[in-house]
Design a protein around this motif. Sequence first.
Motif, PDB file in Angstrom:
ATOM      1  N   GLU A  18       0.820  -1.203   0.000  1.00  0.00           N
ATOM      2  CA  GLU A  18       0.000   0.000   0.000  1.00  0.00           C
ATOM      3  C   GLU A  18       0.860   1.261   0.000  1.00  0.00           C
ATOM      4  O   GLU A  18       0.518   2.259  -0.648  1.00  0.00           O
ATOM      5  CB  GLU A  18      -0.932   0.000   1.210  1.00  0.00           C
ATOM      6  CG  GLU A  18      -2.082  -0.985   1.109  1.00  0.00           C
ATOM      7  CD  GLU A  18      -3.054  -0.856   2.263  1.00  0.00           C
ATOM      8  OE1 GLU A  18      -2.600  -0.505   3.375  1.00  0.00           O
ATOM      9  OE2 GLU A  18      -4.259  -1.087   2.048  1.00  0.00           O
ATOM     10  N   ASP A  21       2.184   1.805  -3.569  1.00  0.00           N
ATOM     11  CA  ASP A  21       1.098   2.338  -4.394  1.00  0.00           C
ATOM     12  C   ASP A  21       0.850   3.810  -4.082  1.00  0.00           C
ATOM     13  O   ASP A  21       0.654   4.631  -4.982  1.00  0.00           O
ATOM     14  CB  ASP A  21      -0.191   1.542  -4.157  1.00  0.00           C
ATOM     15  CG  ASP A  21      -0.325   0.349  -5.104  1.00  0.00           C
ATOM     16  OD1 ASP A  21       0.135   0.448  -6.250  1.00  0.00           O
ATOM     17  OD2 ASP A  21      -0.880  -0.674  -4.682  1.00  0.00           O
ATOM     18  N   THR A  36      -4.972   6.267  -6.178  1.00  0.00           N
ATOM     19  CA  THR A  36      -5.844   5.095  -6.145  1.00  0.00           C
ATOM     20  C   THR A  36      -5.849   4.472  -4.768  1.00  0.00           C
ATOM     21  O   THR A  36      -4.791   4.117  -4.227  1.00  0.00           O
ATOM     22  CB  THR A  36      -5.380   4.039  -7.173  1.00  0.00           C
ATOM     23  OG1 THR A  36      -5.316   4.630  -8.466  1.00  0.00           O
ATOM     24  CG2 THR A  36      -6.345   2.863  -7.204  1.00  0.00           C
ATOM     25  N   HIS A  38      -6.964   1.222  -2.962  1.00  0.00           N
ATOM     26  CA  HIS A  38      -7.395  -0.148  -3.241  1.00  0.00           C
ATOM     27  C   HIS A  38      -8.276  -0.727  -2.134  1.00  0.00           C
ATOM     28  O   HIS A  38      -8.543  -1.938  -2.124  1.00  0.00           O
ATOM     29  CB  HIS A  38      -6.177  -1.046  -3.463  1.00  0.00           C
ATOM     30  CG  HIS A  38      -5.443  -0.749  -4.738  1.00  0.00           C
ATOM     31  ND1 HIS A  38      -4.314   0.051  -4.786  1.00  0.00           N
ATOM     32  CD2 HIS A  38      -5.684  -1.122  -6.013  1.00  0.00           C
ATOM     33  CE1 HIS A  38      -3.888   0.133  -6.037  1.00  0.00           C
ATOM     34  NE2 HIS A  38      -4.699  -0.556  -6.800  1.00  0.00           N
ATOM     35  N   PRO A  42      -4.856  -4.972  -2.239  1.00  0.00           N
ATOM     36  CA  PRO A  42      -4.027  -4.712  -3.426  1.00  0.00           C
ATOM     37  C   PRO A  42      -4.312  -5.637  -4.599  1.00  0.00           C
ATOM     38  O   PRO A  42      -3.966  -5.312  -5.732  1.00  0.00           O
ATOM     39  CB  PRO A  42      -2.597  -4.927  -2.897  1.00  0.00           C
ATOM     40  CG  PRO A  42      -2.679  -4.681  -1.420  1.00  0.00           C
ATOM     41  CD  PRO A  42      -4.034  -5.205  -1.038  1.00  0.00           C
ATOM     42  N   ARG A  45      -7.803  -5.324  -8.173  1.00  0.00           N
ATOM     43  CA  ARG A  45      -7.873  -5.010  -9.608  1.00  0.00           C
ATOM     44  C   ARG A  45      -7.679  -6.228 -10.502  1.00  0.00           C
ATOM     45  O   ARG A  45      -7.980  -6.179 -11.688  1.00  0.00           O
ATOM     46  CB  ARG A  45      -6.823  -3.951  -9.963  1.00  0.00           C
ATOM     47  CG  ARG A  45      -7.110  -2.571  -9.399  1.00  0.00           C
ATOM     48  CD  ARG A  45      -6.035  -1.593  -9.792  1.00  0.00           C
ATOM     49  NE  ARG A  45      -5.979  -1.367 -11.235  1.00  0.00           N
ATOM     50  CZ  ARG A  45      -5.030  -0.659 -11.840  1.00  0.00           C
ATOM     51  NH1 ARG A  45      -4.052  -0.133 -11.122  1.00  0.00           N
ATOM     52  NH2 ARG A  45      -5.053  -0.487 -13.145  1.00  0.00           N
ATOM     53  N   GLY A 102      -0.170  -2.030 -13.090  1.00  0.00           N
ATOM     54  CA  GLY A 102       0.202  -1.604 -11.745  1.00  0.00           C
ATOM     55  C   GLY A 102       1.669  -1.778 -11.416  1.00  0.00           C
ATOM     56  O   GLY A 102       2.013  -2.104 -10.280  1.00  0.00           O
ATOM     57  N   PHE A 256     -11.901  -0.160  -6.326  1.00  0.00           N
ATOM     58  CA  PHE A 256     -11.014   0.882  -5.817  1.00  0.00           C
ATOM     59  C   PHE A 256     -11.721   2.222  -5.922  1.00  0.00           C
ATOM     60  O   PHE A 256     -12.706   2.371  -6.642  1.00  0.00           O
ATOM     61  CB  PHE A 256      -9.677   0.913  -6.571  1.00  0.00           C
ATOM     62  CG  PHE A 256      -9.800   1.154  -8.059  1.00  0.00           C
ATOM     63  CD1 PHE A 256     -10.015   2.420  -8.581  1.00  0.00           C
ATOM     64  CD2 PHE A 256      -9.681   0.091  -8.949  1.00  0.00           C
ATOM     65  CE1 PHE A 256     -10.121   2.635  -9.949  1.00  0.00           C
ATOM     66  CE2 PHE A 256      -9.782   0.294 -10.315  1.00  0.00           C
ATOM     67  CZ  PHE A 256     -10.008   1.561 -10.814  1.00  0.00           C
TER      68      PHE A 256
END
Length: 393
Positions: A18, A21, A36, A38, A42, A45, A102, A256
């Motif tokens: 996290e 990201d 974003t 999530h 994670p 998606r 990602g 998300f």
Amino acid sequence: MAVVIREYDPTKDLLGAEEVDRVCEVGPSGTMSLYTDHLGEPLARIRNSPAYLMLVAETTGPTKQIVGLVRGTVKMVTCGKKTKRGAKISSPIYTKVGYILGLRIHPSHRRMGIGLLLVRRMEDWFKEKGSEYSYMATEKDNEASVQLFTGRCGYTKFRTPSILVHPVYAHRRRISRHVSIIQLSPSDAEALYRARFSLIEFFPRDIDKVLANPLTLGTFLAVYENDYQWPGIEAFLKNPPESWAVVSVWDLDSVFRLELRGAPALWRGVAAVSRAVDRMAPWLNVPAIPNIFRSFGTWFMYGLGGEGSKKARMVRSLCAYVHNNARGRVSVLATEVAASDPVRKAVPKWKRLSCDEDLWCLKRLGEEYSDGEVGDWTKSTPGSTIFVDPREV
């Protein structure tokens, strides 16, 4: 610095993933970007894809740290079509592809080759799963990402679809009074898509799984006829109306949430004023811009297309219908279509949030192909349409 590339372990890697990201989404100070969230998952998606994997790059030594990650999926999609001698109808040619999404590298560990290691390890997994191709999507002006994939990883610039985004306003949008809109059952929607869309590039062979997924909120058909009575899918396909259009809606809000950061103060002020005016004088029908400067939800419209001389009008009515159903539930509607798709101009968009040319890059992983009639897909001529799988948005 030495790093280990391994599979993501949700029991111990959640916070580290996290963090990567988070710091990679915001971007440098003073510029506008999307963050974003999530929602604590994670894998959200990619979890709905037939096969998926998430890899992390972790530093070695006494103080270990997650400094990079990448997500990947594998599925069967249309890459071409074939027509048997004497036959009037073509059939799709499917190939197995891996999709990279990602890819994130912590700012403190960039330019160390970590991204290359993650991509190569993901490609190895694609090959283990029998993938013939690997592809990825990035912003056309993301020079670092484009250089990594096309310069170091051997990818070819392949397609440039358009991402179209539009705010959900407080007021209803007008639907043509001559248009009837019908919600299709998942089985009828599947039959329609396979009959009319299966020859489109990237059409997923498991479209039935996509349509039956709880995140698909519905598939809607628009026809240019008042009080149209649905005759059943077989009768419709045998004798369709002169003009019709279809769209399916995917609930990204359950996967998300997004937040626009770094927006100019003028943007925020105009948006706030539009909402204030709308509250005080709703009869003016001011297009009040939702607050996208804090966490907001999105619906994604996929499988958008149709036939006939009034197809564009049908598409506009479908977009208005979805917009009206989204009011009070999400703040933004989005879709992605080929840049040359005839329906592109009929889809409403907010230029500041849209992307005229998203970049898809493709790489051939194997020497042989499941069907030699296509040859090397990376060298094929683009069609006027493309199918974007909502599971990988």
